[in-house]
Design a protein around this motif. Structure first.
Motif, PDB file in Angstrom:
ATOM      1  N   SER A  71       0.889  -1.205   0.007  1.00 15.03           N
ATOM      2  CA  SER A  71      -0.043   0.022  -0.076  1.00 15.03           C
ATOM      3  C   SER A  71       0.807   1.328  -0.025  1.00 15.03           C
ATOM      4  O   SER A  71       2.058   1.209   0.500  1.00 15.03           O
ATOM      5  N   SER A  72       0.341   2.217  -0.410  1.00 16.64           N
ATOM      6  CA  SER A  72       1.139   3.792  -0.700  1.00 16.64           C
ATOM      7  C   SER A  72       1.697   4.014   0.836  1.00 16.64           C
ATOM      8  O   SER A  72       2.594   4.843   0.425  1.00 16.64           O
ATOM      9  N   GLY A  73       1.171   3.783   1.821  1.00 14.95           N
ATOM     10  CA  GLY A  73       1.733   4.457   3.108  1.00 14.95           C
ATOM     11  C   GLY A  73       2.797   3.579   3.508  1.00 14.95           C
ATOM     12  O   GLY A  73       3.431   3.919   4.507  1.00 14.95           O
ATOM     13  N   TRP A  74       3.363   2.476   3.023  1.00 17.07           N
ATOM     14  CA  TRP A  74       4.471   1.813   3.559  1.00 17.07           C
ATOM     15  C   TRP A  74       5.641   2.775   3.278  1.00 17.07           C
ATOM     16  O   TRP A  74       5.803   2.906   1.884  1.00 17.07           O
ATOM     17  N   HIS A  75       6.725   2.362   4.101  1.00 13.18           N
ATOM     18  CA  HIS A  75       8.113   2.958   3.809  1.00 13.18           C
ATOM     19  C   HIS A  75       8.974   1.904   4.305  1.00 13.18           C
ATOM     20  O   HIS A  75       8.699   1.024   5.373  1.00 13.18           O
ATOM     21  N   GLU A  77       7.498   0.544   7.900  1.00 11.44           N
ATOM     22  CA  GLU A  77       6.816   1.255   8.631  1.00 11.44           C
ATOM     23  C   GLU A  77       5.527   1.664   7.765  1.00 11.44           C
ATOM     24  O   GLU A  77       5.705   2.141   6.715  1.00 11.44           O
ATOM     25  N   TYR A  78       4.306   1.577   8.428  1.00  8.45           N
ATOM     26  CA  TYR A  78       3.225   1.931   7.585  1.00  8.45           C
ATOM     27  C   TYR A  78       2.761   3.404   8.266  1.00  8.45           C
ATOM     28  O   TYR A  78       2.365   3.600   9.312  1.00  8.45           O
ATOM     29  N   LYS A  79       3.147   4.494   7.446  1.00  2.00           N
ATOM     30  CA  LYS A  79       2.933   5.756   7.674  1.00  2.00           C
ATOM     31  C   LYS A  79       2.251   6.553   6.609  1.00  2.00           C
ATOM     32  O   LYS A  79       2.715   7.440   5.798  1.00  2.00           O
ATOM     33  N   PRO A  80       0.753   6.471   6.265  1.00  4.59           N
ATOM     34  CA  PRO A  80       0.371   6.858   5.265  1.00  4.59           C
ATOM     35  C   PRO A  80      -0.034   8.362   5.779  1.00  4.59           C
ATOM     36  O   PRO A  80      -1.015   8.868   6.625  1.00  4.59           O
TER      37      PRO A  80
END
Length: 884
Positions: free
Chosen positions: A637-641, A673-676
């Motif tokens: 998902s686009s929020g993952w780093h 890390e999931y940081k959307p």
């Protein structure tokens, strides 16, 4: 006493107690809620609470379908869930009290809504009772989003009408708050419908104002509505941004076909539930042409009488409006029988996003409840109408009695056959339901008829009392089928307490395909169990499906790649159309590595050690001899780093949906890390707006704080009593619970007996039927046939009256039952094969036996098969509850 009964809080408190005792099985934890409320809503709410108690925002769930962005579900942001989850945490008791709370709120909302139309508090109370205990809330008890929606919509209408009446900011902010409650806690269909309803009222009011040329009022109303839109946008920022994102990544954003949108319409036959709600318990479910949970429309026989008698009066404008709205709502609810639902589907935006035309009956019941109150108010205040109504009521009584007698004649040769009520309602016929409900109706109608004819004092009090009795009994009759299961909340919570708390580090030696719900069922929970077991999994049941995951599942790689753990290094790399569209396969006869910067299969050792884990974060240590490609079995998902040694690195899509990153040779610290950012920023906007709004309303409504404190204290007091009751019972050692579990795997050395999983001292015979042809778990099961009919035989002694035994087994085949048999000629014999759940071709069957006497003889429990072919049985379990 009169001063007390003149106060709103008196009637609100009575509504609270009616809600508590009408659903007493739920309030006092005698039974569990059932179906979707337990295995869809409960796991979701439990997980949100776990996140909050561990200082995590509910952004991502690794425990379902290879990870899903949790924030796309508006219910993740529901303030009531946050309050419960953060303070007490979700368990079966807080969940069930939340249900009762929303039932109560529905009644209170209706009480306040009718304030705009009816001045008499007793009649407003009457409308609140019939609405709160209506067939909508009783039959849809499993649909959490429906119940929450039903609770807040009356408050929305009340606050919106207050805007025109009071023309102040406080009314607007109340509307904003109630709309936020609906969009976060309710089902999206109700939000869409009530939004159109509000829009219709707005257009009508504006046209009326412009006709009157009241331009100052027009400007004031427009400003208040603009303020509403701005305030609601700020408060709902996190939900709106999440929904925008969800439309891009989910299937549901594309809308439904017309056929699906008409699924579960109310049939004309279902209108009989206006008078006979118990008829939904009939075994003839095909009669309804819809699911039993969406057809009950009951809101008291007396309300139906008021609606009918209202046609004989000269109606006022508001009476005509509510009668028309009620009829319109039911015509839409009968989606397949009338064209109105189809017209809405084709003409209005967003009307293609939901199924169940039957949900429109909620708005019909709401409108009819108000209309019935208006007619009752008119009758009570007008003596001439009262006497006219008396004769109409006699006619209604005669017609009702005649209809019931027709069905009495139909069953006259059979009788009601009531021995054991629990067993009886499982096979009850349509005619029998009419007779039973009819007997109750005739008795209650007789009370009212007597009052009409012989004793006219306290008439309104008698009507309300009879209606409360009627709605309570109607709720109780239908409750076993649509509200509660036979499961014990205390036993269920005791089992859940043994499961992991917090977020333990995943076992990276396990294959993802082995992390599923098979064999983990905790009745009545049988779906979404990984939320409780805290295991990263590919299984889940819910309304959301990611587009990328759907492609992955259909690619042919899915089942192969599920044999990998959560994190692994790719052994073979096959690249298509550039790196972002690559496919990585762990096992392939001929692996091809075409990128010189990456290595596939590595003859040297490599390692992955997970050191930290939370829903939105995972940290690991890696060691490799060469540059490798790390696969993270979670949806990209686009929020993952991703970071390697604190340096952010690119996340590439692997296998259409998963995440992968390049890992250089050597030892490295890696974290995902999931940081959307959009969601997190919008959450802060929503949180600040919510806190500000609540503070403003509390200060503005300071005079009503006393009332709020009284109601809150009462509900918290009930919760405390129930909670302490649970503590007492859960620590009560007067009942000894034991479990015998046999998975058909282990035999004694002499091969004569099966050994149990945890108790080698207890042995089951019939080992000559052990087979490895099929198994539900492990490698073995037992095979029964016409020749070898008996299996898993266990003998019990010293059984006392009241001892309870619950036996279950997984069955592959159509026949086979669980038997309890007293080992003496003419002794007690009992068998059953009640289906609990299914898993692929396997079915779990169960039989419960309660000793009705002390047994001096041995009692045998076994599986019996009498058909001509054969069947397999596995994972045999006997749970006994014996007196100490």
């Amino acid at each position: 006493m009169k001063k007390i009964t003149d106060k709103d809080y008196f009637y609100i408190i009575i509504l609270l107690f009616i809600a508590i005792f009408s659903f007493w099985q739920i309030t006092f934890s005698h039974n569990c809620l059932k179906w979707d409320y337990m295995d869809i809503s409960f796991p979701w709410r439990y997980y949100v609470g776990e996140c909050l108690q561990n200082s995590e925002l509910p952004l991502w769930s690794p425990f379902s379908r290879l990870g899903i962005p949790l924030h796309i579900d508006p219910q993740s942001w529901y303030p009531v869930s946050w309050l419960i989850g953060f303070s007490f945490g979700y368990n079966i008791f807080t969940l069930q009290l939340e249900f009762v709370f929303h039932i109560f709120m529905a009644g209170m909302g209706m009480y306040f809504l009718t304030k705009h139309f009816i001045s008499e508090k007793k009649i407003r109370f009457f409308s609140a009772v019939i609405f709160m205990l209506s067939g909508f809330f009783v039959s849809n008890a499993q649909h959490c989003g429906w119940i929450v929606s039903g609770a807040w919509i009356p408050f929305i209408l009340y606050a919106y009408l207050n805007i025109y009446k009071k023309k102040n900011i406080a009314s607007v902010l109340e509307l904003v708050l109630f709309f936020f409650m609906l969009i976060t806690g309710g089902y999206i269909a109700f939000f869409i419908i009530i939004s159109y309803t509000i829009l219709g009222i707005f257009i009508y009011k504006i046209i009326t104002v412009l006709i009157k040329k009241d331009y100052s009022f027009f400007k004031k109303i427009i400003k208040l509505h603009l303020f509403f839109l701005i305030s609601f946008t700020l408060l709902s920022a996190v939900v709106l941004i999440s929904l925008i994102e969800a439309k891009e990544i989910l299937h549901r954003g594309d809308g439904l076909t017309l056929a699906r949108s008409l699924n579960n319409s109310i049939s004309p036959e279902a209108l009989i539930t206006f008078l006979f709600p118990f008829s939904t318990m009939s075994k003839n479910i095909d009669f309804w042409k819809a699911d039993v949970t969406v057809i009950n429309s009951y809101f008291s026989f007396f309300a139906i009488f008021l609606i009918l008698v209202g046609f004989s009066f000269k109606m006022k404008k508001k009476e005509i409006v509510f009668l028309a709205l009620g009829i319109l709502a039911y015509l839409i609810a009968m989606g397949e029988a009338f064209p109105l639902r189809k017209m809405l589907y084709h003409t209005l935006p967003l009307m293609d996003l939901f199924r169940f035309p039957s949900l429109f009956r909620y708005f019909g019941i709401l409108s009819f409840s108000i209309y019935a109150g208006l007619i009752l108010n008119k009758i009570i205040k007008n003596k001439d109408l009262f006497y006219k109504t008396k004769y109409s009521f006699v006619a209604f009584y005669v017609l009702y009695l005649s209809f019931v007698l027709i069905f009495v004649r139909k069953i006259s040769n059979v009788g009601l056959r009531i021995n054991n009520w629990t067993d009886y309602i499982k096979t009850i016929s349509f005619s029998e339901t009419i007779v039973i409900q009819g007997i109750i109706g005739v008795l209650l109608l007789s009370i009212l008829l007597s009052m009409f004819l012989f004793y006219k004092k306290k008439m309104l009090f008698t009507i309300i009392l009879v209606v409360i009795m009627d709605m309570f009994l109607a709720t109780q009759l239908n409750a076993p089928k649509t509200i509660f299961s036979k499961a014990s909340p205390i036993e269920l919570q005791s089992k859940l307490n043994k499961l992991p708390s917090g977020f333990p580090i995943p076992d990276n030696t396990k294959k993802i395909i082995d992390i599923n719900e098979k064999g983990k069922y905790i009745y009545p929970l049988w779906r979404n169990l990984n939320f409780f077991y805290k295991e990263t999994a590919y299984t889940a049941t819910g309304p959301y499906a990611l587009n990328s995951l759907d492609i992955f599942e259909k690619s042919g790689l899915y089942e192969t790649l599920l044999h990998n753990p959560l994190l692994y290094f790719a052994e073979n790399i096959i690249m298509n159309k550039g790196l972002l569209d690559t496919v990585f396969i762990k096992k392939n006869k001929k692996g091809i590595a075409i990128n010189p910067n990456l290595e596939g299969s590595d003859t040297t050792e490599s390692s992955i050690i997970i050191t930290k884990f939370s829903p939105n974060y995972i940290e690991l240590e890696t060691e490799t001899k060469n540059n490798r490609l790390l696969i993270f079995m979670q949806n990209n998902s686009s929020g993952w780093h991703a970071y390697v040694d604190d340096k952010e690195t690119e996340i590439m899509s692997a296998n259409y949906s998963l995440m992968s990153i390049k890992i250089p040779a050597g030892e490295h610290l890696v974290r995902f890390e999931y940081k959307p950012k959009k969601i997190i920023y919008s959450f802060y906007i929503s949180a600040i707006s919510f806190i500000g709004l609540v503070i403003f309303l509390l200060l503005f409504r300071i005079k009503k704080l006393k009332f709020i404190v009284i109601i809150s204290s009462l509900f918290l007091g009930i919760y405390t009593i129930v909670f302490l009751n649970f503590k007492i019972y859960s620590n009560n050692n007067s009942i000894i619970k034991t479990e015998i579990i046999c998975n058909a795997e282990k035999l004694t050395d002499d091969k004569k007996y099966f050994l149990l999983e945890e108790n080698d001292e207890i042995k089951l015979n019939n080992t000559n039927i052990q087979t490895d042809e099929n198994s539900y778990s492990g490698n073995y099961s037992i095979k029964l046939s016409k020749i070898k009919q008996f299996g898993f035989t266990h003998k019990l002694n010293n059984i006392k009256k009241g001892d309870r035994f619950v036996v279950s087994v997984w069955r592959l085949g159509e026949d086979g039952v669980i038997v309890f048999q007293e080992d003496v000629k003419g002794g007690i014999y009992s068998n059953s094969a009640k289906i609990i759940t299914t898993d692929n071709k396997w079915t779990q069957i169960e039989h419960e036996f309660i000793a009705t006497k002390d047994f001096t003889n041995t009692v045998k429990i076994y599986i019996w098969y009498s058909a001509n072919d054969s069947a397999y049985f596995d994972d045999y379990k006997i749970t006994s509850y014996k007196k100490k």
